[in-house]
Design an enzyme around this catalytic site. Structure first.
Site, PDB file in Angstrom:
ATOM      1  NE  ARG A  46      45.230  86.655 -18.009  1.00 53.86           N
ATOM      2  CZ  ARG A  46      44.219  86.422 -17.205  1.00 53.86           C
ATOM      3  NH1 ARG A  46      44.326  86.618 -15.914  1.00 53.86           N
ATOM      4  NH2 ARG A  46      43.060  85.977 -17.675  1.00 53.86           N
TER       5      ARG A  46
ATOM      6  CG  ASP B 130      40.175  79.665  -7.946  1.00 52.10           C
ATOM      7  OD1 ASP B 130      39.373  79.802  -8.885  1.00 52.10           O
ATOM      8  OD2 ASP B 130      41.020  80.513  -7.636  1.00 52.10           O
ATOM      9  CD  GLU B 131      42.390  79.461 -12.013  1.00 50.07           C
ATOM     10  OE1 GLU B 131      41.753  79.227 -13.063  1.00 50.07           O
ATOM     11  OE2 GLU B 131      42.991  80.517 -11.808  1.00 50.07           O
TER      12      GLU B 131
ATOM     13  CD  GLN C 154      40.521  82.919 -17.645  1.00 47.75           C
ATOM     14  OE1 GLN C 154      41.630  83.106 -17.166  1.00 47.75           O
ATOM     15  NE2 GLN C 154      39.440  83.527 -17.207  1.00 47.75           N
TER      16      GLN C 154
ATOM     17  CE  LYS D 171      39.387  83.086 -10.238  1.00 45.56           C
ATOM     18  NZ  LYS D 171      40.314  82.231 -10.979  1.00 45.56           N
ATOM     19  CB  THR D 172      40.229  86.744  -6.309  1.00 42.34           C
ATOM     20  OG1 THR D 172      40.862  86.267  -7.496  1.00 42.34           O
ATOM     21  CG2 THR D 172      41.054  86.333  -5.119  1.00 42.34           C
TER      22      THR D 172
END
Length: 779
Positions: free
Chosen positions: A613, A225-226, A256, A33-34
């Site tokens: 993670r 984002d998020e 998430q 994503k980043t």
DNA sequence: ACAGAAAAGATTTTT
DNA sequence: TCTTTTCTGT
């Protein structure tokens, strides 16, 4: 030149190349994503978009910084510098500063952190003469936060009979009065709390169309984002800003979303497609981070949630090791197991401690982990908890700086008015507060004008007050001529802070002095860094930076260390080896979150975040007993453990010891999983020795047997049900104390309701609740 | 006004 | 269990 596009997979590339119009990128965990976000911005810049026209909102300052760096690497540093990039709070704090006068705030307004708001609320409850049992500070603040996040102003609250009714029913009829007092006091103090930064931005954009128009025109490309963790207030800001050009790109993963408790609304992402009918949707479904075992295990878990966007996460990575589950007797043993496992993995696999993370549900769990790591000599760092800027000595010094910038900042003023002690006590401060409220002035204004107030303050005290206000005024004059570091340094010297902290020379005192020194260095660094980048390096800018800093934003250490943090804090991070201790009912899922489906689903998403993670290996563990609230309590394995598909799981706990089992069955004690040495040796020896020099009635003699008795029945149940599905398989030959030998035909149910259908020789088929059955596996 | 003692509270997560 | 708040006596 466009080589940055080469390394992307088709959906990633499509998302990067989509420049205009509303779009949503649904980005699964570990799906790059980043990278996509970064390259998309780079792509915009390469295609002629002005860097000043891009607004990019991230969840943490750290994420913003990293992204800026990576973009800088692609398009050049100077170009990247102009991007507006940061958290909602920091970006809008910046905007609010330049527009503050429109809202009646000084541009040097203070940002109240949660400590400040708690203090303020405490004094409001006290001043209104309310019962603090009935009006719990935290609950009230939480409620106000809800209001603000949903743009319910004091006025709106008062016009809303349903809300008032709800609060009355909740035994808080004075809620409206408190809300009003709180907002008034903040305003008078020239202070905004975290929620205000969003609420006031909304107010600004609604009340001043020209301002809205200005920023709409400026931010032609908006990225968030998020997005799954945005609240209503944030949602409205984003929508308003992007309204003209509709170039809005949101990125997120509904799986998430873990911040509903602080107002995040998962519907923002679920309904995005409804808000923008011509939206383009991109799905990043390939996970590059984790082994396929981890990805599949996480998938099998999150499938249990009903409200989800449709997507399938897959990976081309190796299968990897299965998720390992460990069971221990106590939280202490759990900690030792984790520490040992990390130690051995680091040793055997040639890994550094940087490769390991321990993620827990609650901060309180860190202690057992810390103890074990320390004993093992493993270096670790804890994220979260008390950040540097929240330590008392630091907050005190910062409070001076805050008062200098904004003397109306009442919370800061109250902090420093008698620190270091100068004989201005609670009584005097109360009088000042009353006078300030009565005259509608700030406390500092009252101080400056003592002669014109009719409060009864003795001559000696009055002198002290005058001295204090002179001190602050002196600092203010100095602040006009000197930079932030010089002012801070002067404050430290003038008030004798170092001397006051040095005190008795204990290690704590030494560390406090060092902290103050570090803060001064921090101010210096800040000024130089900002100067270099040609940015605002004023004291105000520094304080804002500090107020919005989070513990995640601290610098990296050079020495490799194991990372400890809550799962919430771990979002966006990744580690090769991840340990998740405390997989127990009432802890994870939390006891507070098992009442509604949506709460439970959020807990499940949290677990999903934790598992994903991990890159190579994920360990889960639970203990049968744990100290909570200072008491030893029995724990049941988390329901989540059973929700992961068995085929991705490996149990590490030793199997039942049959010999021991049989012996215990006879005596109706069948907690056969307790190793014998543990039963005998758990602490009683050292305890009885220690007790010798204590008064007899204070000691708890031989707690051990007591515990055993108390624990026995329920512990036995749990051990019996902890992994029956695995242990008791169809076809097993078993022995029952009453029915004799038999064969298992079927196993059904979960948790305490697991039943086995067993055909006993000469007796017939029986359905038995494993919770109560005394079954021994023969083969 | 302040120090020391006693009692209460905390443990769900945080920008 | 450990920390923070409140009470008490000087």
């Amino acid at each position: 030149m466009s080589d940055y596009l080469e390394g992307l997979n088709p959906p990633q590339r499509a998302a990067v190349e989509q420049m205009e119009g509303p779009m949503i990128i649904i980005a699964g965990a570990g799906s790059g994503k980043t990278r996509v976000l970064t390259y998309r911005i780079a792509h915009l810049l390469k295609n002629g978009v002005d860097s000043f026209q891009i607004l990019s909102l991230t969840f943490t300052n750290k994420a913003a910084r990293e992204m800026k760096e990576r973009i800088g690497a692609v398009v050049g540093k100077s170009e990247a510098k102009n991007l507006w990039m940061g958290t909602f709070h920091s970006v809008f704090a910046r905007i609010l500063r330049s527009e503050a006068d429109k809202l009646g705030y000084p541009s040097s307004f203070t940002i109240y952190d949660s400590q400040d708001t708690v203090r303020l609320m405490n004094s409001i409850i006290k001043e209104l003469g309310l019962n603090k049992e009935q009006y719990k500070t935290k609950a009230i603040l939480g409620r106000i936060s809800q209001f603000k996040n949903n743009l319910i102003t004091v006025k709106a609250y008062r016009n809303n009979p349903e809300l008032i009714e709800a609060d009355t029913m909740a035994m808080r009829p004075q809620m409206g009065a408190i809300y009003k007092a709180y907002v008034d006091r903040c305003f008078k103090a020239g202070a905004m709390d975290f929620d205000d930064l969003l609420l006031r931005t909304n107010e600004l954009l609604v009340r001043f169309p020209d301002v809205l128009s200005k920023y709409q025109d400026r931010f032609r490309y908006v990225m968030v984002d998020e997005y799954q963790d945005t609240n209503h207030s944030q949602y409205l800001i984003v929508r308003a800003l992007a309204d003209r050009f509709q170039n809005i790109c949101v990125v997120g993963d509904d799986s998430q979303s873990i911040y509903a408790f602080r107002g995040a609304n998962i519907n923002n992402i679920l309904n995005f497609q409804k808000d923008y009918p011509d939206v383009k949707t991109f799905k990043l479904e390939q996970n590059y981070r984790s082994t396929s075992n981890i990805v599949e295990a996480a998938n099998s878990l999150i499938e249990k949630n009903k409200t989800r966007l449709d997507k399938t996460i897959f990976t081309a990575n190796d299968e990897g090791g299965k998720i390992k589950i460990m069971r221990t007797l106590s939280d202490g043993e759990e900690g030792r197991w984790v520490a040992n496992s990390i130690f051995e993995n680091a040793m055997n696999l040639q890994k550094t401690y940087d490769d390991f993370a321990i993620l827990y549900r609650t901060n309180a769990q860190s202690r057992a982990m810390e103890d074990a790591l320390r004993k093992k000599g493993i270096k670790y760092k804890i994220y979260g908890g008390l950040s540097f800027y929240q330590r008392k000595e630091i907050k005190d010094l910062l409070a001076y700086l805050r008062v200098i910038i904004n003397p109306n900042d009442e919370e800061a003023l109250k902090r420093v008015i008698n620190y270091p002690a100068r004989g201005i006590g609670a009584t005097t401060i109360d009088k000042l507060t009353i006078a300030a409220n009565h005259y509608g002035k700030s406390m500092f204004n009252v101080l400056q004008d003592l002669d014109n107030t009719d409060i009864k303050i003795q001559g000696a005290t009055k002198n002290k007050l005058v001295n204090f206000s002179n001190l602050i005024e002196g600092f203010q004059i100095s602040a006009q001529a000197n930079n932030a570091f010089e002012v801070a340094d002067e404050v430290v010297k003038r008030i004798g802070l170092i001397k006051d902290l040095q005190g008795d020379g204990t290690p704590e005192a030494v560390s406090k002095v060092e902290n103050v020194q570090e803060l001064l260095n921090g101010v210096k660094d800040f000024i130089e860094e900002r100067k270099e980048q040609d940015l605002d390096n004023s004291l105000t800018a520094f304080l804002e930076d500090v107020a919005l800093a989070t513990s995640q934003d601290s610098k990296e250490d050079d020495e490799p260390m194991v990372s400890l943090m809550t799962i919430h804090l771990s979002k966006g991070l990744e580690y090769p080896y991840v340990y998740i201790p405390g997989m127990e009912e009432t802890l994870f899922p939390s006891a507070m979150s098992i009442n509604t489906r949506s709460e439970l689903e959020e807990e499940r998403r949290l677990f999903y975040v934790a598992i994903t993670r991990a890159e190579t290996q994920c360990y889960l563990s639970f203990a049968h007993t744990r100290y909570r609230w200072g008491k030893l309590i029995d724990c049941e394995p988390s329901r989540f453990l059973e929700e992961i598909d068995e085929k991705y799981i490996e149990h590490l706990a030793p199997q039942r010891d049959k010999v021991v089992a049989n012996r215990f069955v006879d005596s109706n004690l069948f907690e056969d999983d307790i190793p014998r040495d543990k039963i005998r040796f758990r602490k009683p020896v050292s305890r009885s020795i220690r007790n010798q020099d204590k008064p007899a009635e204070k000691k708890t003699p031989f707690k051990q047997p007591q515990n055993l008795k108390r624990v026995t029945p329920s512990l036995a149940q749990k051990l019996g049900t902890s992994k029956p599905a695995q242990k008791l398989a169809v076809g097993n030959k078993v022995n029952h104390a009453k029915f004799g030998n038999g064969e298992v035909l079927q196993v059904e149910g979960t948790g305490v309701n697991i039943k086995a259908e067993v055909k006993f020789e000469g007796i017939g088929t029986k359905k038995i609740l494993l919770q109560f059955a005394k079954l021994n596996i023969l083969e």
